[in-house]
Design a protein around this motif. Structure first.
Motif, PDB file in Angstrom:
ATOM      1  N   SER A  71       0.851  -1.302  -0.117  1.00 49.59           N
ATOM      2  CA  SER A  71      -0.102   0.139   0.002  1.00 49.59           C
ATOM      3  C   SER A  71       0.929   1.342   0.052  1.00 49.59           C
ATOM      4  O   SER A  71       0.357   2.384   0.344  1.00 49.59           O
ATOM      5  CB  SER A  71      -0.993   0.037   1.134  1.00 49.59           C
ATOM      6  OG  SER A  71      -1.858  -1.211   0.921  1.00 49.59           O
ATOM      7  N   THR A 174     -16.903   7.442  -2.332  1.00 48.18           N
ATOM      8  CA  THR A 174     -15.612   7.256  -2.541  1.00 48.18           C
ATOM      9  C   THR A 174     -14.718   6.762  -1.453  1.00 48.18           C
ATOM     10  O   THR A 174     -13.474   6.548  -1.078  1.00 48.18           O
ATOM     11  CB  THR A 174     -14.772   8.780  -3.067  1.00 48.18           C
ATOM     12  OG1 THR A 174     -15.072   9.427  -1.988  1.00 48.18           O
ATOM     13  CG2 THR A 174     -15.220   9.160  -4.314  1.00 48.18           C
ATOM     14  N   CYS A 177     -12.482   3.772  -1.700  1.00 45.75           N
ATOM     15  CA  CYS A 177     -11.416   3.881  -2.688  1.00 45.75           C
ATOM     16  C   CYS A 177     -10.271   4.265  -2.130  1.00 45.75           C
ATOM     17  O   CYS A 177      -9.890   5.666  -2.051  1.00 45.75           O
ATOM     18  CB  CYS A 177     -11.934   4.816  -3.838  1.00 45.75           C
ATOM     19  SG  CYS A 177     -11.229   5.115  -5.373  1.00 45.75           S
ATOM     20  N   HIS A 178      -9.292   3.309  -1.990  1.00 43.13           N
ATOM     21  CA  HIS A 178      -8.214   3.758  -1.250  1.00 43.13           C
ATOM     22  C   HIS A 178      -7.083   3.685  -2.421  1.00 43.13           C
ATOM     23  O   HIS A 178      -5.655   3.862  -1.882  1.00 43.13           O
ATOM     24  CB  HIS A 178      -7.756   2.966  -0.373  1.00 43.13           C
ATOM     25  CG  HIS A 178      -8.605   3.037   1.058  1.00 43.13           C
ATOM     26  ND1 HIS A 178      -8.585   4.236   1.669  1.00 43.13           N
ATOM     27  CD2 HIS A 178      -9.757   2.597   1.410  1.00 43.13           C
ATOM     28  CE1 HIS A 178      -9.560   4.223   2.816  1.00 43.13           C
ATOM     29  NE2 HIS A 178     -10.373   3.102   2.323  1.00 43.13           N
ATOM     30  N   LEU A 204     -10.900  11.403  -2.719  1.00 47.06           N
ATOM     31  CA  LEU A 204     -10.615  10.269  -2.112  1.00 47.06           C
ATOM     32  C   LEU A 204     -10.334  10.312  -0.776  1.00 47.06           C
ATOM     33  O   LEU A 204      -9.919  11.405  -0.489  1.00 47.06           O
ATOM     34  CB  LEU A 204      -9.661   9.348  -2.935  1.00 47.06           C
ATOM     35  CG  LEU A 204      -9.806   9.341  -4.312  1.00 47.06           C
ATOM     36  CD1 LEU A 204      -8.685   8.371  -4.885  1.00 47.06           C
ATOM     37  CD2 LEU A 204     -11.197   8.566  -4.860  1.00 47.06           C
ATOM     38  N   ARG A 208      -4.812   7.129   1.108  1.00 49.84           N
ATOM     39  CA  ARG A 208      -4.926   6.683  -0.284  1.00 49.84           C
ATOM     40  C   ARG A 208      -3.609   6.048  -0.825  1.00 49.84           C
ATOM     41  O   ARG A 208      -2.796   6.789  -0.253  1.00 49.84           O
ATOM     42  CB  ARG A 208      -5.683   7.546  -1.190  1.00 49.84           C
ATOM     43  CG  ARG A 208      -5.046   8.751  -1.282  1.00 49.84           C
ATOM     44  CD  ARG A 208      -5.559   9.943  -2.001  1.00 49.84           C
ATOM     45  NE  ARG A 208      -4.717  11.278  -1.967  1.00 49.84           N
ATOM     46  CZ  ARG A 208      -5.206  12.132  -1.209  1.00 49.84           C
ATOM     47  NH1 ARG A 208      -6.353  12.399  -0.780  1.00 49.84           N
ATOM     48  NH2 ARG A 208      -4.473  13.507  -1.396  1.00 49.84           N
ATOM     49  N   GLN A 209      -3.637   5.281  -1.682  1.00 54.60           N
ATOM     50  CA  GLN A 209      -2.453   4.916  -2.462  1.00 54.60           C
ATOM     51  C   GLN A 209      -2.395   5.430  -3.897  1.00 54.60           C
ATOM     52  O   GLN A 209      -3.265   5.134  -4.413  1.00 54.60           O
ATOM     53  CB  GLN A 209      -2.045   3.297  -2.231  1.00 54.60           C
ATOM     54  CG  GLN A 209      -0.802   2.755  -2.933  1.00 54.60           C
ATOM     55  CD  GLN A 209      -0.968   1.255  -3.074  1.00 54.60           C
ATOM     56  OE1 GLN A 209      -1.740   0.588  -2.752  1.00 54.60           O
ATOM     57  NE2 GLN A 209       0.135   0.673  -3.213  1.00 54.60           N
TER      58      GLN A 209
END
Length: 418
Positions: A71, A174, A177-178, A204, A208-209
């Motif tokens: 991640s 969202t 949504c990572h 997002l 997050r990634q």
């Protein structure tokens, strides 16, 4: 989710061992020796990989997949045609949880054709994962896409404007949504697309990634990464910029003689499929008509065409219905058609980035190819500059080009570049 046995995986893997790699180059063969099993991928994904003809990860996939699975942000640079798409698709497909009926990953690309291609690869690899993968691009039915997003979608693939519109209007949640992947990032982060990309990222979750991939990294990419990707893991496999399998030539040709020169090339070369680039939409359509008048099968594609027409041309050329495609720079970004073994710059580009992406349509994933540049007197300084900037050599075209430099002698097609 379907139940996949070790026996099914082994059978699919064994089926790949007979594939001929005589024409692959160090760009994809210079590996560390890892296998896809080393990354502890889901069995369903492993089966999808092997069924689609992939035996081992390419060098860029070896470098990125294990990091992406942790991640972490990734800032990756690798040549066109060496497997960048799989470097983000494989970890995304593995990490998405089918039991969560929300969008968990967004993939943004700069062109509609590339979005369709990435979506097709994602769906092929995820056959046994039972994931819902949606592609949304401009020029398609907006209401239908909204209805699909109101249902169950796990991965959303599209162009910046359409994805931004969805997030701005709150069309899909969202919060789950990572992961977000930016392919062809140097193009996505220019002034035309950057506001849309930044808006999507801001919508997002904070945790997050970001997986950022490109062949070229101008300063704007570094600036973006410093702002949005702190501590990103940087990967570069760009000791040289051009693919090893591409031989580059130039021919000094007067403008009035270009069509005649192209006709001679068609007659003399062992062309599987050929892409011919022009610098304007008008010249694309005009040249395609002239090639057809010469008796050769030919289609053309450019940005002013309707989306339906672009889709038809893209799919017809991809499935080999025609041998030649005349195109604008719309078709330089990430498009993978491995049957292409000849690229012709009918009009020579003005920048090294454009040149690099154009010639990268041949010689993909270790295949061999040639790039032929038709040069006028006004182009010669651009030719010398591009050679210097890319640290490459563009040789004067010989009277006869050895077929072994670009023709595969009927080899079995290798798997698509993912």
């Amino acid at each position: 989710m379907s139940s996949v046995s070790d026996r099914e995986i082994n059978m699919a893997r064994e089926a790949n061992k007979n594939r001929d790699s005589r024409f692959q180059t160090d760009d994809v063969l210079r590996r560390k020796g890892n296998s896809f099993e080393d990354y502890y991928l889901k069995k369903e994904l492993l089966l999808g990989l092997y069924e689609n003809g992939f035996m081992y990860p390419s060098p860029i996939q070896e470098a990125t997949i294990p990091i992406a699975m942790t991640s972490k942000h990734i800032l990756a640079r690798a040549k066109n045609g060496t497997g960048k798409t799989g470097s983000y698709l494989i970890p995304i497909l593995d990490m998405v949880d089918r039991s969560i009926n929300k969008v968990q990953a967004v993939i943004i690309v700069p062109t509609r054709e590339l979005a369709l291609q990435v979506s097709a690869v994602a769906k092929a690899l995820s056959t046994h994962l039972d994931l819902n993968i949606m592609c949304s691009i401009g020029g398609t039915n907006y209401k239908d896409d909204i209805l699909r997003l109101k249902g169950s979608v796990h991965i959303l693939i599209g162009t910046p404007g359409r994805i931004h519109d969805f997030t701005e209007r709150g069309i899909f949640a969202t919060d789950a949504c990572h992961m977000i992947a930016l392919d062809e990032a140097d193009k996505l982060l220019d002034d035309n697309f950057l506001p849309d990309v930044e808006a999507v990222i801001s919508a997002l979750p904070a945790q997050r990634q970001i997986l950022l991939f490109s062949a070229t990294f101008p300063k704007l990419v570094q600036k973006f990464s410093q702002q949005y990707m702190p501590g990103a893991h940087e990967i570069s496999l760009m000791n040289e910029l051009t693919l090893k399998g591409i031989t580059q030539y130039y021919a000094f040709v007067d403008e009035r003689q270009k069509l005649q020169c192209l006709n001679t090339l068609f007659a003399q070369l062992a062309i599987n499929q050929c892409m011919i680039f022009c610098n304007s939409n008008n010249r694309v359509a005009l040249l395609a008509r002239k090639i057809t008048d010469l008796g050769y099968s030919c289609l053309y594609i450019h940005s002013r065409m309707s989306q339906d027409d672009r889709n038809r041309v893209f799919h017809d050329f991809r499935r080999g219905a025609v041998r030649n495609l005349v195109c604008s720079d719309l078709f330089t970004r990430g498009i993978d058609i491995q049957a292409v073994n000849v690229v012709v710059n009918f009009d020579f580009p003005t920048t090294s980035e454009t040149y690099l992406h154009r010639i990268g349509r041949s010689g993909r994933f270790g295949h061999l190819g040639i790039a032929i540049n038709l040069i006028g007197m006004d182009d010669r300084f651009n030719l010398y500059r591009i050679e210097r900037e890319l640290n490459t050599t563009i040789e004067q075209i010989p009277r006869s080009i050895p077929a072994e430099l670009y023709a595969s002698s009927g080899e079995e097609p290798l798997p698509a570049d993912i």
